[in-house]
Enzyme design. Sequence first.
Site, PDB file in Angstrom:
ATOM      1  N   THR A  86       0.872  -1.186   0.000  1.00  0.00           N
ATOM      2  CA  THR A  86       0.000   0.000   0.000  1.00  0.00           C
ATOM      3  C   THR A  86       0.902   1.227   0.000  1.00  0.00           C
ATOM      4  O   THR A  86       1.014   1.934   1.004  1.00  0.00           O
ATOM      5  CB  THR A  86      -0.939   0.021   1.214  1.00  0.00           C
ATOM      6  OG1 THR A  86      -0.168  -0.128   2.424  1.00  0.00           O
ATOM      7  CG2 THR A  86      -1.952  -1.100   1.135  1.00  0.00           C
ATOM      8  N   CYS A 261       7.742   1.545   5.567  1.00  0.00           N
ATOM      9  CA  CYS A 261       6.587   1.651   6.460  1.00  0.00           C
ATOM     10  C   CYS A 261       6.429   3.026   7.094  1.00  0.00           C
ATOM     11  O   CYS A 261       5.476   3.748   6.794  1.00  0.00           O
ATOM     12  CB  CYS A 261       6.672   0.594   7.550  1.00  0.00           C
ATOM     13  SG  CYS A 261       6.522  -1.092   6.938  1.00  0.00           S
ATOM     14  N   LYS A 264       5.731   6.469   4.825  1.00  0.00           N
ATOM     15  CA  LYS A 264       4.458   6.522   4.084  1.00  0.00           C
ATOM     16  C   LYS A 264       3.271   6.301   5.010  1.00  0.00           C
ATOM     17  O   LYS A 264       2.186   6.835   4.782  1.00  0.00           O
ATOM     18  CB  LYS A 264       4.459   5.534   2.914  1.00  0.00           C
ATOM     19  CG  LYS A 264       4.622   4.071   3.254  1.00  0.00           C
ATOM     20  CD  LYS A 264       3.313   3.315   3.242  1.00  0.00           C
ATOM     21  CE  LYS A 264       3.507   1.831   3.442  1.00  0.00           C
ATOM     22  NZ  LYS A 264       2.221   1.112   3.614  1.00  0.00           N
TER      23      LYS A 264
END
Length: 440
Positions: A86, A261, A264
């Site tokens: 993601t 991680c 973002k």
Amino acid sequence: MRLTVIGTGYVGTVHAACMADLGHDVLGIDVDEDRIAALSAGRPPVHESGLGELLARNTAAGRLRFTTSLAEGAAFADVHFICVGTPQRPDGESADLRYVDAVVRGLLPHLRAGALIVGKSTVPVGTAARLGRWVDAVAPGREVAWNPEFLREGTAVHDTLHPERLVVGTVSRRADTILREVYRPMLRAGVPYFGTDTATAELVKVAANSFLATKISFINAMSEVCEAAGADAPLLARAVGADSRIGPLFLDPGLGFGGSCFPKDIRAFAARAEELGAPEAVVFLHEVDRINTRQRRRTVEQARRLLGGSFTGRRVGVLGAAFKPGSDDVRDSPALTVASAVHAQGAAVRVHDPAALDNARAARPELAYAPDVSKVCEGADLVLHLTPWPDYRRLDPRALLSVVRRPLLLDARNALDAAAWRAGGWTVRALGRSGTEAVS
């Protein structure tokens, strides 16, 4: 139980191998045919301690297989873990959910009655509910749950098999029961289990990452004050961390956080809070992000001052390319950001890393690389320590003295034994400590 794990990147490969090691029959799924072929042959896509052995053992035992077919996966199992990326959207700071959505869209026509889709990807709060409504409209009787991961790169296998907690967000007792069965060996071992609604489960992940990122940026803000005041940031960190209410973990003054991680995730969290009408609740995250980015600039500025104000015509050796030790991940690596900035300002830069050279070379082809520390330091006017690999703590400063042009070290991670390097004939500077004068 029979499980699928969809997405065989860092999280997916580790999760698939660990679930198979717990005794489940697991089918890993990915669209990347080369990756599936490599995994089927027992070759992990990432550098991660213990992962290769886990893959080999469980593929040989027949508990772990890989395919590119979602339809095959849907026919194989009723529990499907989503482990796709993601990333940050290219047009903003929100999370890009196209891969999560594509997995659900691809599964829907093939799901068996009663199937459970379990998200592990880090997503904005409300994603599970949105996907649940979508699934309910197209394939009633199937459910969506959320089960965030908390693994750390470098210790991912251990973190998955021996987690500090399990967080499972569901909308029914049936889904909760299924996931308790999936994790039964861990529950028997006493791992705390937090059964929640899906929104809380989604928020636990981003809240945890935001807190840890804040802790890192806090100590780096203090290190900037320490430099200005002539104080010692590592000593301050140890004294502050001795307070049981605070603790020492993530209080390491230095170059700051990076990777796939924290950066973002905190940006996506702030963006989602704004969408929900609560932007002021997380406004501090913008400053956390700015402090972290500033650490990279400060490292470049300090290095330039040490070289008399200019990188032009200088040689700089860089120790570290991965964003953290124990990993070959160079995504948003502070080390590579600094190395590239130094190169862009005129220095000839050569980089070493114990595991990440291939990935670094692909990400930053403008830099030079070498597999040997002595070669990286050859003729250097300055050596930058940017990733705190244990290998670098074992270096012999005296042995490197003969290969450098100037024995000048900037330890941006405060991880090397400065006294030993000085005793070996080096001038040593570090972030968060006074003493940044130019060395002639």
